[in-house]
Motif scaffolding. Structure first.
Motif, PDB file in Angstrom:
ATOM      1  N   GLY A 178       0.798  -1.220   0.000  1.00  0.00           N
ATOM      2  CA  GLY A 178       0.000   0.000   0.000  1.00  0.00           C
ATOM      3  C   GLY A 178       0.826   1.264   0.000  1.00  0.00           C
ATOM      4  N   ALA A 179       0.128   2.399   0.037  1.00  0.00           N
ATOM      5  CA  ALA A 179       0.793   3.700   0.009  1.00  0.00           C
ATOM      6  C   ALA A 179       1.506   4.002   1.309  1.00  0.00           C
ATOM      7  CB  ALA A 179      -0.234   4.799  -0.285  1.00  0.00           C
ATOM      8  N   PHE A 180       1.025   3.395   2.399  1.00  0.00           N
ATOM      9  CA  PHE A 180       1.563   3.746   3.705  1.00  0.00           C
ATOM     10  C   PHE A 180       1.962   2.539   4.540  1.00  0.00           C
ATOM     11  CE2 PHE A 180       1.355   6.294   7.732  1.00  0.00           C
ATOM     12  CZ  PHE A 180       2.168   7.337   7.307  1.00  0.00           C
ATOM     13  N   GLU A 181       1.613   1.340   4.054  1.00  0.00           N
ATOM     14  CA  GLU A 181       1.968   0.150   4.814  1.00  0.00           C
ATOM     15  C   GLU A 181       1.994  -1.083   3.919  1.00  0.00           C
ATOM     16  OE1 GLU A 181      -1.082  -0.137   7.785  1.00  0.00           O
ATOM     17  OE2 GLU A 181      -2.391  -1.302   6.470  1.00  0.00           O
ATOM     18  N   LEU A 182       2.706  -2.099   4.397  1.00  0.00           N
ATOM     19  CA  LEU A 182       2.689  -3.424   3.796  1.00  0.00           C
ATOM     20  C   LEU A 182       1.873  -4.317   4.720  1.00  0.00           C
ATOM     21  CD1 LEU A 182       6.495  -3.785   2.966  1.00  0.00           C
ATOM     22  CD2 LEU A 182       4.690  -2.922   1.476  1.00  0.00           C
ATOM     23  N   ALA A 183       1.028  -5.147   4.145  1.00  0.00           N
ATOM     24  CA  ALA A 183       0.195  -6.025   4.973  1.00  0.00           C
ATOM     25  C   ALA A 183       0.213  -7.436   4.410  1.00  0.00           C
ATOM     26  CB  ALA A 183      -1.243  -5.510   5.025  1.00  0.00           C
ATOM     27  N   LEU A 184       0.257  -8.408   5.307  1.00  0.00           N
ATOM     28  CA  LEU A 184       0.206  -9.820   4.946  1.00  0.00           C
ATOM     29  C   LEU A 184      -0.933 -10.470   5.727  1.00  0.00           C
ATOM     30  CD1 LEU A 184       1.357 -12.537   3.787  1.00  0.00           C
ATOM     31  CD2 LEU A 184       2.830 -12.611   5.815  1.00  0.00           C
ATOM     32  N   GLY A 185      -1.856 -11.120   5.019  1.00  0.00           N
ATOM     33  CA  GLY A 185      -2.919 -11.877   5.655  1.00  0.00           C
ATOM     34  C   GLY A 185      -2.769 -13.352   5.316  1.00  0.00           C
ATOM     35  N   ILE A 186      -2.870 -14.208   6.312  1.00  0.00           N
ATOM     36  CA  ILE A 186      -2.833 -15.657   6.103  1.00  0.00           C
ATOM     37  C   ILE A 186      -4.226 -16.206   6.389  1.00  0.00           C
ATOM     38  CG2 ILE A 186      -1.741 -17.845   6.738  1.00  0.00           C
ATOM     39  CD1 ILE A 186       0.278 -15.952   5.571  1.00  0.00           C
ATOM     40  N   TYR A 187      -4.742 -17.023   5.475  1.00  0.00           N
ATOM     41  CA  TYR A 187      -6.124 -17.493   5.580  1.00  0.00           C
ATOM     42  C   TYR A 187      -6.212 -18.998   5.346  1.00  0.00           C
ATOM     43  CZ  TYR A 187      -6.978 -12.524   4.861  1.00  0.00           C
ATOM     44  OH  TYR A 187      -6.966 -11.161   4.981  1.00  0.00           O
ATOM     45  N   GLU A 188      -7.164 -19.602   5.996  1.00  0.00           N
ATOM     46  CA  GLU A 188      -7.563 -20.964   5.673  1.00  0.00           C
ATOM     47  C   GLU A 188      -8.880 -20.882   4.918  1.00  0.00           C
ATOM     48  OE1 GLU A 188      -7.768 -23.361   9.169  1.00  0.00           O
ATOM     49  OE2 GLU A 188      -5.609 -23.809   9.158  1.00  0.00           O
ATOM     50  N   ILE A 189      -8.908 -21.453   3.714  1.00  0.00           N
ATOM     51  CA  ILE A 189     -10.109 -21.402   2.872  1.00  0.00           C
ATOM     52  C   ILE A 189     -10.587 -22.826   2.648  1.00  0.00           C
ATOM     53  CG2 ILE A 189     -11.087 -20.642   0.676  1.00  0.00           C
ATOM     54  CD1 ILE A 189      -8.815 -18.617   0.483  1.00  0.00           C
ATOM     55  N   SER A 190     -11.817 -23.102   3.058  1.00  0.00           N
ATOM     56  CA  SER A 190     -12.359 -24.450   2.888  1.00  0.00           C
ATOM     57  C   SER A 190     -13.398 -24.438   1.781  1.00  0.00           C
ATOM     58  CB  SER A 190     -13.003 -24.933   4.191  1.00  0.00           C
ATOM     59  OG  SER A 190     -14.230 -24.265   4.418  1.00  0.00           O
ATOM     60  N   ASP A 191     -13.672 -25.620   1.245  1.00  0.00           N
ATOM     61  CA  ASP A 191     -14.686 -25.726   0.193  1.00  0.00           C
ATOM     62  C   ASP A 191     -16.092 -25.741   0.781  1.00  0.00           C
ATOM     63  OD1 ASP A 191     -14.533 -28.170   1.366  1.00  0.00           O
ATOM     64  OD2 ASP A 191     -13.973 -29.287  -0.442  1.00  0.00           O
ATOM     65  N   ARG A 192     -16.198 -25.426   2.069  1.00  0.00           N
ATOM     66  CA  ARG A 192     -17.514 -25.305   2.713  1.00  0.00           C
ATOM     67  C   ARG A 192     -17.933 -23.853   2.817  1.00  0.00           C
ATOM     68  NH1 ARG A 192     -17.144 -29.733   7.684  1.00  0.00           N
ATOM     69  NH2 ARG A 192     -16.897 -31.584   6.344  1.00  0.00           N
ATOM     70  N   ASN A 193     -17.439 -23.057   1.908  1.00  0.00           N
ATOM     71  CA  ASN A 193     -17.847 -21.652   1.815  1.00  0.00           C
ATOM     72  C   ASN A 193     -17.378 -20.835   3.024  1.00  0.00           C
ATOM     73  OD1 ASN A 193     -19.183 -20.155  -0.216  1.00  0.00           O
ATOM     74  ND2 ASN A 193     -20.867 -19.728   1.166  1.00  0.00           N
ATOM     75  N   ARG A 194     -16.160 -21.126   3.503  1.00  0.00           N
ATOM     76  CA  ARG A 194     -15.653 -20.411   4.663  1.00  0.00           C
ATOM     77  C   ARG A 194     -14.240 -19.916   4.435  1.00  0.00           C
ATOM     78  NH1 ARG A 194     -14.819 -23.182   9.371  1.00  0.00           N
ATOM     79  NH2 ARG A 194     -14.674 -21.206  10.436  1.00  0.00           N
ATOM     80  N   ILE A 195     -13.983 -18.685   4.899  1.00  0.00           N
ATOM     81  CA  ILE A 195     -12.633 -18.123   4.928  1.00  0.00           C
ATOM     82  C   ILE A 195     -12.329 -17.779   6.382  1.00  0.00           C
ATOM     83  CG2 ILE A 195     -11.116 -16.258   4.156  1.00  0.00           C
ATOM     84  CD1 ILE A 195     -12.870 -15.895   1.744  1.00  0.00           C
ATOM     85  N   ARG A 196     -11.224 -18.303   6.882  1.00  0.00           N
ATOM     86  CA  ARG A 196     -10.851 -18.015   8.273  1.00  0.00           C
ATOM     87  C   ARG A 196      -9.493 -17.339   8.290  1.00  0.00           C
ATOM     88  NH1 ARG A 196      -8.526 -20.445  13.029  1.00  0.00           N
ATOM     89  NH2 ARG A 196      -7.713 -22.215  11.841  1.00  0.00           N
ATOM     90  N   SER A 197      -9.433 -16.137   8.882  1.00  0.00           N
ATOM     91  CA  SER A 197      -8.158 -15.428   9.024  1.00  0.00           C
ATOM     92  C   SER A 197      -7.381 -16.048  10.176  1.00  0.00           C
ATOM     93  CB  SER A 197      -8.420 -13.940   9.306  1.00  0.00           C
ATOM     94  OG  SER A 197      -7.205 -13.283   9.596  1.00  0.00           O
ATOM     95  N   ILE A 198      -6.118 -16.427   9.906  1.00  0.00           N
ATOM     96  CA  ILE A 198      -5.323 -17.038  10.971  1.00  0.00           C
ATOM     97  C   ILE A 198      -4.104 -16.195  11.358  1.00  0.00           C
ATOM     98  CG2 ILE A 198      -6.074 -19.388  10.538  1.00  0.00           C
ATOM     99  CD1 ILE A 198      -3.592 -19.898   8.933  1.00  0.00           C
ATOM    100  N   ASP A 199      -3.779 -15.185  10.558  1.00  0.00           N
ATOM    101  CA  ASP A 199      -2.705 -14.267  10.957  1.00  0.00           C
ATOM    102  C   ASP A 199      -2.792 -12.994  10.123  1.00  0.00           C
ATOM    103  OD1 ASP A 199      -0.559 -13.269  12.347  1.00  0.00           O
ATOM    104  OD2 ASP A 199       0.861 -14.833  11.747  1.00  0.00           O
ATOM    105  N   PHE A 200      -2.355 -11.887  10.718  1.00  0.00           N
ATOM    106  CA  PHE A 200      -2.323 -10.598  10.022  1.00  0.00           C
ATOM    107  C   PHE A 200      -1.105  -9.829  10.518  1.00  0.00           C
ATOM    108  CE2 PHE A 200      -3.391  -6.028   9.828  1.00  0.00           C
ATOM    109  CZ  PHE A 200      -3.576  -5.899   8.462  1.00  0.00           C
TER     110      PHE A 200
END
Length: 519
Positions: A11-33
């Motif tokens: 980004g213009a003012f920061e770098l960001a990393l998101g780690i996610y677990e994505i299942s085929d059951r229509n779910r996204i879970r954030s596990i780290d930011f």
């Protein structure tokens, strides 16, 4: 099946990393930011390019991100860059340095793509989002560099505009002014009003806005420290007023302590508070809801959708189409004709699936081109196609990349002009679009869509919708257009025959009009 996915925002003012677990059951879970503050936007703002020192810092942080991704055994990732790299003269050099040193491939996205991803991150919260947008709603996407305001009518976007109101440029201008804190705040409000009053006159005249959905890091910094933020509930005008007065009475050091931020972030909070407060006042909204999403959340939602691991209830393609229709209305296009041409164009596209090799995304671009094919006549009846090209290239269509906007603009430009393969205008920066394969493939895509728009337009040449019952089929290298219309079709027949040569040149199929005889 569960996939581990990483999303990176440069980004213009920061770098960001998101780690996610994505299942085929229509779910996204954030596990780290993880985020790291870096003033890439200030470098671009002042010098037009990113300095060697910041490139070094960028590579060091992304190397750390790569190690974190490896530790999580990430299956896939996407790394997107926004305004700082988009506007830097040396963006290609920076991206190449990052690739060589870290192995991370960065794609620069357009402003409209960036805002669309932020919007997707909010919409991924299906129930909350669906409930909020039923009444008058505006999404306020506040970045460090600019502000995007998108207006909803029930569940579709009706208008979106990018305003040069970001915490970074506002802060930089105030720093140059070298005035007292009180004068600084008065100047900030005047600058904000200058943009927002114009926006209100153009877009808010008949709109009743009840709620602002506020997204973006600067907003989250403010919201998180309020009682509403702690309870994840909407913030009222009165509560925001108390936060604003609190910030007004504090020194920079006190802001750092109270909001638990460093000096760079502290300097952003007062401009952010001014912008948000004036937005509430000018729109007349009663509450502000900050769902706490990040751009990386939108990147994860986009990836999950692309991989068919997530199905959101909100129809994003419809938002893009509705936005283009509202744009057509703004330029006084004759909508009954537009609707007739759109119906014909989609029939042609679907009938030719085995011949054109295009996908759903090109079908969407065709719909947008149809909606905007006559917008240039608002400026002049002569050379209207050239005017339409410039209107489209000067207008953001949320959700489209820069290249996709160029495709639409060229299809509209050439739908009544001779198609000049060597004169089609497309950008040449490969870092700015994942769709880019080669210049030749893009030009071929434009030619195919142009041929379809030409034929569809000729099917309503009289603007009397004579062929609305038409059925299309392919037989013996002909696209047979069959209609039961009982009266004269001479104008349509002549127009279809005239467009037949280019259509046959592109698809190897010639359009033929057949009128059923009535007994």
């Amino acid at each position: 099946m569960i996939r581990t996915f990483a999303a990176i925002n440069v980004g213009a003012f920061e770098l960001a990393l998101g780690i996610y677990e994505i299942s085929d059951r229509n779910r996204i879970r954030s596990i780290d930011f993880i985020k790291h503050m870096i003033a890439l936007g200030s470098d671009t703002y002042y010098n037009g390019k990113i300095s060697y020192r910041l490139v070094e810092e960028l590579c060091d942080v992304l190397e750390d991100f790569a190690r974190i991704m490896k530790g999580y055994k990430v299956n896939d990732y996407r790394a997107y860059a926004t305004s700082a790299l988009r506007e830097a003269r040396n963006s290609q050099i920076v991206i190449e340095q990052v690739r060589v040193r870290t192995g991370i491939e960065i794609r620069v996205i357009s402003n409209s793509e960036q805002r669309f991803l932020n919007y997707k991150a909010v919409a991924a919260r299906d129930e909350e989002f669906a409930n909020v947008i039923q009444q008058g709603t505006a999404i306020v996407d506040m970045g460090f560099g600019s502000l995007q305001v998108s207006l909803f009518d029930k569940d579709s976007i009706v208008a979106t505009q990018n305003l040069p109101l970001g915490a970074v440029p506002l802060k930089e201008m105030l720093t140059k002014a070298r005035v007292s804190v009180e004068t600084e705040r008065a100047i900030a409000q005047e600058m904000v009003d200058n943009e927002l009053v114009t926006f209100r006159k153009m877009y808010l005249k008949d709109r009743n806005i009840k709620t602002l959905i506020a997204i973006g890091e600067p907003v989250m910094l403010l919201y998180a420290k309020t009682e509403a933020g702690k309870q994840r509930t909407p913030l009222s005008m009165e509560e925001l007023g108390r936060v604003f007065e609190r910030i007004r009475s504090m020194t920079r050091d006190q802001i750092e302590d109270a909001f638990d931020v460093n000096a760079g972030y502290a300097a952003m909070l007062m401009p952010t508070a001014v912008i948000i407060r004036r937005l509430l006042e000018i729109t007349g909204a009663e509450t502000i809801w900050a769902p706490g999403t990040h751009l990386v959340d939108g990147i994860a939602a986009e990836y999950a959708e692309d991989k068919k691991l997530l199905k959101l209830s909100h129809d994003f393609s419809n938002d893009i189409i509705v936005a283009s229709r509202n744009m057509a209305k703004r330029y006084k296009c004759y909508m009954p004709h537009v609707q007739a041409v759109e119906a014909a164009a989609l029939k042609i596209f679907d009938a030719l699936k085995k011949y054109h090799g295009m996908k759903a995304r090109e079908r969407l671009l065709l719909q947008i081109a149809v909606n905007l094919h006559s917008c240039g006549k608002f400026v002049t009846m002569r050379n209207g196609n050239d005017c339409a090209y410039h209107i489209i290239m000067s207008t953001e269509i949320i959700g489209l990349s820069h290249l996709e906007r160029e495709i639409v603009a060229n299809v509209v430009k050439y739908h009544e002009q001779k198609f000049q393969y060597d004169e089609v205008e497309i950008s040449t920066n490969p870092t700015h679009d994942s769709l880019r394969q080669s210049e030749e493939s893009v030009i071929l895509r434009i030619a195919k869509l142009t041929a379809i728009l030409r034929l569809a337009n000729s099917m309503d040449r009289s603007h009397m919708h004579k062929l609305e019952d038409a059925r299309l089929s392919i037989k013996d290298s002909q696209l047979v257009i069959t209609t039961g219309y009982p009266d004269d079709l001479t104008l349509e027949a002549l127009s279809i025959a005239e467009k037949g040569d280019f259509f046959e040149e592109i698809f190897g199929v010639r359009p033929v009009l057949k009128q059923k005889k009535r007994g």
